[in-house]
Design an enzyme around this catalytic site. Structure first.
Site, PDB file in Angstrom:
ATOM      1  N   HIS A  97     -17.843   5.662   5.260  1.00 59.38           N
ATOM      2  CA  HIS A  97     -16.762   6.553   4.906  1.00 59.38           C
ATOM      3  C   HIS A  97     -15.414   6.088   5.446  1.00 59.38           C
ATOM      4  CE1 HIS A  97     -14.501  10.186   4.430  1.00 59.38           C
ATOM      5  NE2 HIS A  97     -14.363  10.344   5.726  1.00 59.38           N
ATOM      6  N   ARG A 111     -19.262  13.325  13.813  1.00 57.65           N
ATOM      7  CA  ARG A 111     -19.855  12.666  12.661  1.00 57.65           C
ATOM      8  C   ARG A 111     -20.945  11.671  13.034  1.00 57.65           C
ATOM      9  NH1 ARG A 111     -14.323  11.796   9.132  1.00 57.65           N
ATOM     10  NH2 ARG A 111     -14.162  13.997   8.561  1.00 57.65           N
ATOM     11  N   GLY A 168       0.825  -1.207   0.000  1.00 58.48           N
ATOM     12  CA  GLY A 168       0.000   0.000   0.000  1.00 58.48           C
ATOM     13  C   GLY A 168       0.857   1.254   0.000  1.00 58.48           C
TER      14      GLY A 168
END
Lengths: 253, 639, 242
Positions: B402, B331, B41
């Protein structure tokens, strides 16, 4: 809406390719261009065919992975828009859309609409960085940057590396990409020590892969981030200065 | 069930990291080049770790399935990155950032990790600035800050609405420098498909070249997974199309514990779904809530256009319910509030699946120019997607998956329970507890990559000095290669009738319905019945066209979706097991009378870590108790 | 797919004189094209202005021709300074052409054999910028003809060495020659229209404040040169000068 697609298909690197036509029926005008391709591909798979391969990832217009030639326009003809942000409402029912990969000797086609953009990484590796090892940095506010300089640096740094500029250029020149990367670093105080060495290294690496600029300005029109060709002028000047400057005696600035 | 030891150093929280750095073993500079490290990654965590380890002198191999490291999904982060610089003189400190993050995570994170994160946050800003990240500036040339959800101080550094892009480019450039110096070897368009273990420790990986399908093995002294989050299990999420769980799931199947899989964050400000063919949801930065006001009509049957609804008939529900944080409530809180509005049938838009985010007050107060300078690119993006101009009509937003707070279990050194296998960034579970605060993901990715892993990995490597990595022709590699190859061949040979996407879409619907914003026992049980059935159908009826020895996106997707099935099951089981509501995990059985999340600090103050026991066998449950010595556990209140 | 860093596979440092190494770069070639272009533009402007003397009668223009040969006055031998200028001009012209030729080859190679299926609809590139190669070639052949016609006299049967006025009229009285001059000057106009703007980009003279003036300057300069140059064959054909 119903569309006809004429798409470049190529089995692998260096293999011959050809255009094939596909019907795309019942496409929602609210779909993005890539969602339209998803629908076509899903139907191809259902029919046992191999889907059209294309590069894509974030679908928010920021990763720079996607990008195809749409009816002769890189990323389609909506200005300042990447392919993934182009929506089908910009097309008309019954349209025939020709989809081609980017074309340039430096970016050979790998498969269908996928090209090899690794020369862009080579250009960055040549000098598109500030040589600072982790841990050695001074407090961030010890390096004041005039706001206008920070803003123009950011304008250039917005480049997403999609290579639409190269695809758009009649000379397949990589100048807008390279100059944007250079302007990002060369305009900042942090970028000064390596400014001229960086410019020479990146420009000369660029020239190993791509053509030269004849100042058409097509790249700026094609750029999904509308990066200005003023950066190219800056790069040209820095390159010439770099070549004429005695960097040992004069310092880098 | 065993109790996990996180190896948190002793001592007062302020000194833990400093003392630990002194206590850890070192590898001397001349010996570093004798070590091989594999990093999977190239997002913020992977690229920064690869660059830093390369600078230190290790031999690093870094793999990405993208064509360039710069395309990792960290690039899409918009809002900013937190740091405890206190440049704005509003009372910020390392301790306050630590406190806010633990509180924001609903007291389900490991205190010592969070403190360390807050501690190195300042160094990140210094490092990135020195690298030439064009952060926003004041006219005096110094760095600008803005406020963000879940905090009452302005501590967020930003580069327009493209902070993630600029930070990733910084890390990518540092990586490119090490590639050019020959310290790091970069493999692009290469997907990791297996972690290889030998005598219980990680010794390498098997990767597939996406262009020609070639399968190869790579060995090393340590393997670092920096492969991001798994929200694409929901099919529709704000994550990039290719984001997946495969790397960490393969590691999980090899023995690495998976922690808190059910902690997924649903971001409140995304563009609502428009139709069935949609492939992806688009995030609108949380920073918009600085100037935008969220409201729905008071009357559920109100069909008037937004601008025709008078002020008195609007319900600015966040400002009403949470007066002190208002539109900047964290959130999870604002996502659930939006969900409640839509459940009350007060949603807006053609599908009644959104709430308004209105900028008219800010435009009147500050002028259109200021708003354009702050959010111009976001407004433009919104306009492209919806064909509506947010300067004139309010944006419509809706919560969407998300970020995944869960991930591989790691100890204080970021090592999984498998020796030599590390997980950094979003791929691990460590710092965000049950809910991540805005602008903390970038901070954590870079903290792990630049400032934590490079120290802690040496502590492990020091013991393996002068031991050569297991050669790639060793039978453990051959077996792994055969396993990978067999799995790909199996996927190609099923030749059923349904596409990979149709399965993925169906899985996503189950997950968002039963394991999304609100979870219930019967729902989760239903999901746990449906998912294995769908998975079995997948293995009997999926159709993957094309061949193995060519670029084949269907084959790539099929492998990823196959792993998502197994992950989905574990997420539901974890959600079912966690009998409380905390952060992103909201069990309808556990709520206050006002509908707020109700934690159970007596029985549930732990990390759930799951151990793979075999295909179709339930994972074993392990716990890491969470002790809070510095932050007093309290009902989170943003009122 | 493995990728390797630049520095590992870079060729060893090039051991050639600095100026050649410099000239190998495309950016440097463009810079040299811009500089030689400036010299050529200066010449074109001076040439056009000098020729204006034709409107003041035979003595004026013939005297002007003689004065050019006597440039430098008593300080240098006759025609020496003129020759130095001619050599400089020829060198600028030659290097301008060589750089253009070499860049064209680079660009064709960079573009490759496979072209886009859909004809490009150019958005920013204008007719002038896209036809630089062709307008340049036309100007080259025109210059050769122009030298043969009015300097060496090989294509002008009524050529009298030193009688500028007579030669000019004798040449422009022929309709095909006048037409050729008009066409060639229009090509020159196209060439310098893009060239004047483009040279600022190539040398990197770039400032938001005056960038828009680069276009105005290109149009203005081109208009003056083209109108001035076209006036001579037209004036002869119309009998204004004879």
């Amino acid at each position: 809406m119903d569309l006809t697609l004429k798409v470049w298909r190529q089995d692998g690197p260096g293999k011959p390719g050809e255009f094939r036509e596909y019907e795309a029926k019942g496409i929602s005008p609210d779909s993005s261009f890539l969602e339209m391709l998803d629908v076509v591909n899903e139907r191809l798979v259902e029919a046992g065919d191999v889907p059209i391969e294309f590069d894509h990832d974030c679908r928010e217009g920021i990763c720079g992975t996607c990008g195809v030639m749409i009816n002769g326009h890189p990323h389609g003809d909506q200005k300042g828009t990447a392919t993934c942000q182009l929506h089908m409402r910009k097309f008309n029912d019954g349209d025939r859309i020709v989809i081609e990969p980017w074309r340039a000797t430096g970016m050979p086609v790998m498969r269908d609409l996928i090209v090899d953009r690794s020369p862009l990484d080579r250009i960055i590796e040549a000098g598109g960085y500030i040589s600072v090892n982790t841990g050695g940095a001074p407090d961030a506010n010890l390096i004041p940057v005039p706001k206008p300089a920070a803003e123009s640096s950011m304008d250039a740094a917005a480049c997403i590396g999609c290579a639409a500029c190269i695809a758009a250029c009649p000379n397949s020149a990589g100048q807008l990409f390279t100059s944007a990367k250079l302007a990002h670093l060369n305009l900042l105080p942090q970028g000064q020590p390596e400014r001229y060495a960086r410019t020479i290294a990146m420009v000369e690496t660029m020239e190993e892969f791509f053509g030269s600029c004849t100042n058409h300005g097509e790249c700026e029109e094609a750029c999904p981030k509308s990066i200005s060709i003023d950066n190219i002028a800056l790069m040209n000047r820095d390159y010439i200065v770099a070549k004429f400057k005695d960097r040992r005696k004069a310092g880098q600035r | 069930m065993t109790t996990l030891d996180a190896k948190v150093p002793a001592g007062p929280i302020q000194d833990k990291w400093t003392n630990h750095r002194f206590d850890m073993k070192l590898v001397n500079p001349a010996n570093k080049r004798k070590y091989e490290i594999i990093i999977i990654g190239t997002g913020l965590a992977g690229a920064s770790a690869a660059a830093t380890l390369g600078e230190l002198g290790y031999n690093v191999k870094v793999f990405t399935y993208h064509d360039s490291p710069r395309r990792a999904h960290s690039i899409a982060a918009q809002g900013g990155i937190n740091a405890a610089k206190n440049y704005t003189n509003d009372g910020d400190s390392i301790y306050r950032l630590f406190y806010d993050t633990v509180k924001g995570g609903d007291y389900r994170s490991r205190e010592a990790n969070v403190y360390r994160l807050a501690e190195v946050s300042n160094e990140i800003i210094d490092q990135c600035t020195a690298q030439g990240v064009p952060f926003a500036r004041e006219y005096g040339g110094l760095l600008d800050n803005r406020s963000f959800g879940g905090a009452q101080v302005s501590r967020t550094f930003y580069a327009r609405g493209q902070t993630g892009q600029q930070l990733l480019l910084g890390a990518y450039q540092a990586l490119a420098r090490q590639v050019s110096l020959g310290n790091v070897k970069l493999f692009n368009r290469s997907e990791m498909l297996e972690v290889v273990l030998h005598e219980g420790r990680a010794v390498g990986v098997v990767v597939r070249d996406l262009i020609n399908g070639e399968i190869s093995s790579h060995s090393a002294h340590a393997v670092v997974l920096a492969t991001g989050g798994y929200c694409n299990v929901f099919f529709l999420s704000t994550m990039a199309m290719a984001c997946n769980t495969t790397a960490i799931w393969r590691a999980h199947r090899k023995g690495a514990f998976f922690a808190n899989p059910s902690y997924t964050q649903i971001h409140p400000t995304c563009i609502p779904v428009h139709d069935e063919f949609q492939s992806k949801l688009t995030l609108m930065s949380e920073s918009l809530r600085n100037d935008g006001r969220i409201w729905v009509p008071i009357d559920p049957d109100d069909t008037r256009a937004a601008n025709d609804i008078p002020e008195s008939e609007r319900d600015y529900y966040l400002e009403r319910i949470y007066p002190s944080f208002g539109n900047l409530a964290p959130r999870d809180v604002s996502s659930r509030a939006a969900m409640r509005m839509i459940d009350e049938n007060r949603g807006v838009g053609p599908l009644k699946n959104g709430v308004y985010l209105d900028f008219s007050d800010a435009i009147n107060r500050l002028g259109k120019d200021v708003i354009e300078a702050r959010y111009g690119n976001l407004f433009e993006m919104y306009e492209r997607i919806t064909d509506e101009d947010p300067y004139d009509v309010p944006m419509r937003i809706y919560p969407a998956p998300h970020y995944s707070m869960g991930g591989l279990w790691v100890d204080y050194n970021l090592m999984t329970n498998v020796p030599g296998l590390y997980a950094i960034g979003e791929a691990n579970f460590s710092d965000h507890g049950a809910n991540r605060l805005g602008a903390s993901a970038l901070m954590q990715g870079l903290a792990d990559g630049y400032f934590v892993l490079p120290y802690t990995i040496a502590d492990y490597l020091a013991d393996w000095l002068n031991v050569k990595p297991v050669p790639t022709d060793h039978e453990v590699f051959k077996e792994a290669e055969q396993e990978v190859d067999g799995r790909l061949k199996q996927l190609l040979s099923i030749n059923g009738t349904r596409t990979v996407d149709s399965f993925h879409r169906e899985l996503g619907k189950i997950m968002i319905e039963y394991c999304g914003l609100a979870r219930s026992k019967p729902g989760l049980e239903k999901a746990l019945a449906e998912i294995p059935a769908l998975r079995d159908e997948f293995w009997k009826n999926v159709r993957v066209t094309g061949t193995e020895d060519n670029y084949n996106s269907e084959l790539q997707k099929a492998g990823r979706v196959a792993d998502f099935f197994e992950l989905a099951e574990l997420m539901c089981r974890d959600a079912l097991e966690r009998e409380e509501s905390c952060g992103g995990h909201f069990r309808v059985e556990h709520q206050t009378e006002e509908g707020e999340a109700k934690r159970d600090d007596v029985d549930q103050a732990h990390v759930s870590a799951w151990e793979w026991k075999g295909f179709n066998v339930p994972q074993a449950h392990h716990k890491e108790p969470l002790e809070f010595e510095n932050v007093a556990l309290a009902q989170r209140s943003y009122k | 797919m493995t990728t390797t860093g630049r520095r590992q596979d870079t060729k060893p440092a090039r051991r050639v004189p600095w100026i050649i190494e410099f000239y190998r770069s495309d950016v440097a070639k463009k810079w040299i094209m811009a500089l030689s272009g400036v010299i050529l533009l200066g010449y074109i402007a001076a040439h056009m202005l000098g020729n204006m003397k034709v409107y003041f009668g035979p003595e004026e223009i013939n005297h002007y021709g003689e004065a050019l040969r006597e440039l430098g006055g008593d300080l240098v031998p006759k025609t020496h300074l003129l020759w130095i200028m001619r050599i400089g001009l020829t060198a600028a012209f030659a290097i301008h052409i060589h750089a253009a030729y070499s860049l064209t080859r680079t660009n064709l190679k960079a573009r490759g054999r496979v072209r886009y299926d859909v004809p490009r609809e150019y958005l920013a590139a204008n007719y002038a910028s896209r036809t630089m190669r062709w307008s340049g070639v036309i100007v080259l052949f025109f210059v050769l003809f122009h030298l043969a016609d009015l300097t060496w006299g090989t294509t002008n049967p009524d050529f009298i060495r030193g009688d500028v006025y007579n030669n000019l009229i004798a040449s422009f009285e022929r309709v095909p020659v006048a037409a050729l001059y008009i066409v060639a000057n229009l090509a020159l106009g196209l060439h310098i229209l893009h060239g004047v703007w483009s040279l600022f980009q190539s040398v990197g003279a770039n400032n938001e404040v005056y960038n828009k003036w680069r276009r105005y300057l290109a149009w203005g300069f081109t208009a003056v040169i083209v109108l001035g140059n076209l006036s001579f064959p037209i004036a002869v054909q119309l009998g204004i000068i004879s």
